[in-house]
Write a protein that holds these residues in place. Structure first.
Motif, PDB file in Angstrom:
ATOM      1  N   LYS A 170      58.597   5.532 109.306  1.00 30.20           N
ATOM      2  CA  LYS A 170      57.092   5.587 108.891  1.00 30.20           C
ATOM      3  C   LYS A 170      56.230   6.652 109.249  1.00 30.20           C
ATOM      4  O   LYS A 170      55.693   7.031 108.137  1.00 30.20           O
ATOM      5  CB  LYS A 170      56.519   4.459 109.813  1.00 30.20           C
ATOM      6  CG  LYS A 170      56.834   2.986 109.498  1.00 30.20           C
ATOM      7  CD  LYS A 170      56.300   1.970 110.464  1.00 30.20           C
ATOM      8  CE  LYS A 170      56.659   0.587 110.511  1.00 30.20           C
ATOM      9  NZ  LYS A 170      55.912  -0.434 111.131  1.00 30.20           N
ATOM     10  N   SER A 171      56.436   7.393 110.080  1.00 29.71           N
ATOM     11  CA  SER A 171      55.886   8.656 110.282  1.00 29.71           C
ATOM     12  C   SER A 171      56.356   9.845 109.135  1.00 29.71           C
ATOM     13  O   SER A 171      55.425  10.423 108.653  1.00 29.71           O
ATOM     14  CB  SER A 171      56.219   9.222 111.544  1.00 29.71           C
ATOM     15  OG  SER A 171      57.588   9.550 111.730  1.00 29.71           O
ATOM     16  N   ARG A 172      57.713   9.524 108.816  1.00 32.65           N
ATOM     17  CA  ARG A 172      58.124  10.470 107.819  1.00 32.65           C
ATOM     18  C   ARG A 172      57.661  10.251 106.438  1.00 32.65           C
ATOM     19  O   ARG A 172      57.104  10.784 105.586  1.00 32.65           O
ATOM     20  CB  ARG A 172      59.690  10.481 107.753  1.00 32.65           C
ATOM     21  CG  ARG A 172      60.276  11.336 106.697  1.00 32.65           C
ATOM     22  CD  ARG A 172      61.879  11.487 106.791  1.00 32.65           C
ATOM     23  NE  ARG A 172      62.268  10.300 106.453  1.00 32.65           N
ATOM     24  CZ  ARG A 172      63.513   9.834 106.462  1.00 32.65           C
ATOM     25  NH1 ARG A 172      64.399  10.824 106.937  1.00 32.65           N
ATOM     26  NH2 ARG A 172      63.784   8.797 106.278  1.00 32.65           N
ATOM     27  N   ILE A 173      57.257   8.815 106.123  1.00 34.45           N
ATOM     28  CA  ILE A 173      56.709   8.480 104.886  1.00 34.45           C
ATOM     29  C   ILE A 173      55.252   8.711 104.788  1.00 34.45           C
ATOM     30  O   ILE A 173      54.601   9.465 103.889  1.00 34.45           O
ATOM     31  CB  ILE A 173      56.990   6.949 104.682  1.00 34.45           C
ATOM     32  CG1 ILE A 173      58.310   6.706 104.297  1.00 34.45           C
ATOM     33  CG2 ILE A 173      55.944   6.420 103.421  1.00 34.45           C
ATOM     34  CD1 ILE A 173      58.538   5.076 104.544  1.00 34.45           C
ATOM     35  N   GLU A 174      54.513   8.797 105.830  1.00 34.21           N
ATOM     36  CA  GLU A 174      53.026   8.964 105.963  1.00 34.21           C
ATOM     37  C   GLU A 174      53.159  10.465 105.692  1.00 34.21           C
ATOM     38  O   GLU A 174      51.963  10.933 105.234  1.00 34.21           O
ATOM     39  CB  GLU A 174      52.448   8.659 107.342  1.00 34.21           C
ATOM     40  CG  GLU A 174      52.584   7.086 107.686  1.00 34.21           C
ATOM     41  CD  GLU A 174      51.737   6.723 108.851  1.00 34.21           C
ATOM     42  OE1 GLU A 174      51.616   7.626 109.705  1.00 34.21           O
ATOM     43  OE2 GLU A 174      51.671   5.554 109.219  1.00 34.21           O
ATOM     44  N   LEU A 175      53.937  11.302 106.509  1.00 37.46           N
ATOM     45  CA  LEU A 175      53.878  12.838 106.320  1.00 37.46           C
ATOM     46  C   LEU A 175      54.194  13.201 104.878  1.00 37.46           C
ATOM     47  O   LEU A 175      53.563  14.119 104.409  1.00 37.46           O
ATOM     48  CB  LEU A 175      54.993  13.344 107.408  1.00 37.46           C
ATOM     49  CG  LEU A 175      55.114  15.130 107.322  1.00 37.46           C
ATOM     50  CD1 LEU A 175      53.605  15.540 107.790  1.00 37.46           C
ATOM     51  CD2 LEU A 175      56.134  15.632 108.207  1.00 37.46           C
ATOM     52  N   ASP A 176      55.099  12.773 104.081  1.00 40.00           N
ATOM     53  CA  ASP A 176      55.393  12.863 102.917  1.00 40.00           C
ATOM     54  C   ASP A 176      54.251  12.575 102.050  1.00 40.00           C
ATOM     55  O   ASP A 176      54.011  13.268 101.019  1.00 40.00           O
ATOM     56  CB  ASP A 176      56.750  12.074 102.462  1.00 40.00           C
ATOM     57  CG  ASP A 176      57.855  12.615 103.198  1.00 40.00           C
ATOM     58  OD1 ASP A 176      58.037  13.700 103.729  1.00 40.00           O
ATOM     59  OD2 ASP A 176      58.858  11.898 103.186  1.00 40.00           O
ATOM     60  N   GLN A 177      53.482  11.384 102.298  1.00 41.35           N
ATOM     61  CA  GLN A 177      52.516  11.037 101.500  1.00 41.35           C
ATOM     62  C   GLN A 177      51.384  11.995 101.517  1.00 41.35           C
ATOM     63  O   GLN A 177      50.653  12.447 100.655  1.00 41.35           O
ATOM     64  CB  GLN A 177      51.868   9.588 101.775  1.00 41.35           C
ATOM     65  CG  GLN A 177      52.904   8.827 101.532  1.00 41.35           C
ATOM     66  CD  GLN A 177      52.496   7.111 101.840  1.00 41.35           C
ATOM     67  OE1 GLN A 177      51.526   7.082 102.541  1.00 41.35           O
ATOM     68  NE2 GLN A 177      53.065   6.234 101.373  1.00 41.35           N
ATOM     69  N   LYS A 178      51.013  12.495 102.881  1.00 47.45           N
ATOM     70  CA  LYS A 178      50.049  13.545 103.068  1.00 47.45           C
ATOM     71  C   LYS A 178      50.219  14.779 102.622  1.00 47.45           C
ATOM     72  O   LYS A 178      49.696  15.477 101.863  1.00 47.45           O
ATOM     73  CB  LYS A 178      49.873  13.846 104.651  1.00 47.45           C
ATOM     74  CG  LYS A 178      49.128  12.576 105.299  1.00 47.45           C
ATOM     75  CD  LYS A 178      49.057  12.868 106.742  1.00 47.45           C
ATOM     76  CE  LYS A 178      48.470  11.684 107.739  1.00 47.45           C
ATOM     77  NZ  LYS A 178      48.325  11.866 109.436  1.00 47.45           N
ATOM     78  N   THR A 179      51.774  15.123 102.557  1.00 46.08           N
ATOM     79  CA  THR A 179      51.938  16.486 101.764  1.00 46.08           C
ATOM     80  C   THR A 179      51.940  16.353 100.195  1.00 46.08           C
ATOM     81  O   THR A 179      51.415  17.037  99.798  1.00 46.08           O
ATOM     82  CB  THR A 179      53.589  16.603 102.215  1.00 46.08           C
ATOM     83  OG1 THR A 179      53.763  16.898 103.661  1.00 46.08           O
ATOM     84  CG2 THR A 179      53.962  18.027 101.541  1.00 46.08           C
ATOM     85  N   MET A 180      52.216  15.292  99.838  1.00 43.26           N
ATOM     86  CA  MET A 180      52.101  15.093  98.186  1.00 43.26           C
ATOM     87  C   MET A 180      50.694  15.116  97.948  1.00 43.26           C
ATOM     88  O   MET A 180      50.140  15.843  96.800  1.00 43.26           O
ATOM     89  CB  MET A 180      52.621  13.824  97.652  1.00 43.26           C
ATOM     90  CG  MET A 180      54.163  13.662  98.063  1.00 43.26           C
ATOM     91  SD  MET A 180      55.060  12.153  97.563  1.00 43.26           S
ATOM     92  CE  MET A 180      54.604  12.269  95.711  1.00 43.26           C
TER      93      MET A 180
END
Length: 340
Positions: A148-158
């Motif tokens: 979940k944290s990795r998905i959130e981080l990827d979304q923030k990065t995108m």
């Protein structure tokens, strides 16, 4: 000098510097973002290692206690307090093979002991299974949180990359519009300058053709304040008397310059002579100082040698005095104590 070309080069250089600055800022932002991601990954790895070490410590604390070891009785600190008579029953753990009091499999409560051991082994197995299931559940929960944290981080990065791309496009569009405006203004200004230059050239040509400059009239240089004064932009040259006066003045200046050079040469020679004398005096002073230093060093070496000889003699005397005052047995005892 082609001022228009220079202005164009300056503007092009400014535009290149602005683009370079924007590119450097973009690279700096990307590096900051990568550093943040790296820090988060390192922190997550540290947390995983900390959790694994904690789980290992808990497992060793709960299932690998010193009391459960087979050789614990050899290092039990309460062994003397637990001491009992030679033999109490067949289950006495002190009845070892060397005592020849009980042999393997000849105890009275063999069946109860085997049953208890099997039950204990079964309980241990069930407890290990429960602990393994709990560990798997904890690991699955940690993996879900990590995903979940990795998905959130990827979304923030995108999202941040999308914003940066939009801002970059806006900057490029603004720069393009600015360049178009500047180019239009430059073209209009060049057009006006060209027209003004053509007009000025035509006026200058007509003025030269109609004026007294090309006619070479010497009277046009006479000033209205008197004939001894001239107008510089209309002056056609000096007469013979004025030229002779200028040549005489130049000759006097040459003689004065030669005289000054001669005086400067004599002054430099005197300065070189004084410098050589000062260098010789300094060399003599340095040699005298070196000679004094050698003499002082030799005196100090002699004094140090005498002091060293006196110290050696004193040490030898003290050792002989110590050997003569202490008895042999007492000396050896003191020597052994000191050595230990």
């Amino acid at each position: 000098v082609d001022k228009d070309a220079l202005d164009t080069q300056v503007k092009d250089r400014k535009i290149q510097e602005a683009a370079e600055k924007a590119r450097n800022e973009e690279l700096a932002n990307e590096m900051k973002q990568n550093d943040k991601i790296m820090c988060m990954l390192e922190e997550r790895q540290k947390n995983d290692i900390r959790n694994i070490n904690k789980a290992i410590s808990e497992f060793q604390k709960n299932f690998q206690k010193p009391e459960t070891r087979r050789e614990f009785d050899l290092s039990d600190p309460q062994a003397l307090k637990k001491d009992r008579p030679a033999r109490l029953s067949d289950n006495d753990p002190r009845c070892t093979v060397s005592g020849l009091q009980k042999f393997m499999g000849e105890d009275l409560n063999y069946d109860q002991r085997m049953k208890f051991q099997k039950e204990q082994l079964r309980e241990w197995s069930l407890q290990q299974q429960r602990d393994w299931k709990n560990a798997l559940a904890d690991q699955k929960f940690a993996d879900d949180l990590y995903d979940k944290s990795r998905i959130e981080l990827d979304q923030k990065t995108m999202e941040q990359q999308r914003k940066e791309e939009e801002s970059r496009r806006a900057v490029c569009a603004a720069t393009k519009d600015f360049n178009k405006t500047q180019a239009a203004e430059l073209a209009e200004r060049k057009k006006l300058e060209k027209y003004q230059k053509m007009k000025d050239d035509m006026d200058e040509i007509s003025s030269l053709l109609q004026g007294n400059l090309l006619s070479e009239n010497p009277e046009q240089a006479v000033s209205s304040f008197g004939r001894h004064r001239v107008i510089t932009d209309r002056w056609k040259g000096m007469n013979q008397d004025q030229l002779m006066a200028i040549r005489y003045s130049q000759q006097q200046q040459v003689l004065e310059k030669l005289r000054l050079k001669d005086e400067e040469r004599r002054r430099d020679a005197e300065w070189d002579r004084q410098s050589i004398q000062a260098a010789r005096a300094q060399l003599v002073l340095e040699r005298h100082q070196q000679r004094q230093n050698r003499e002082r060093r030799q005196v100090l070496d002699n004094i140090n040698a005498e002091l060293s000889q006196e110290q050696k003699s004193k040490n030898i005397y003290l050792k002989e005095e110590a050997y003569s005052n202490f008895p042999t047995g007492q000396y050896y005892a003191q020597f052994n104590t000191t050595s230990r």
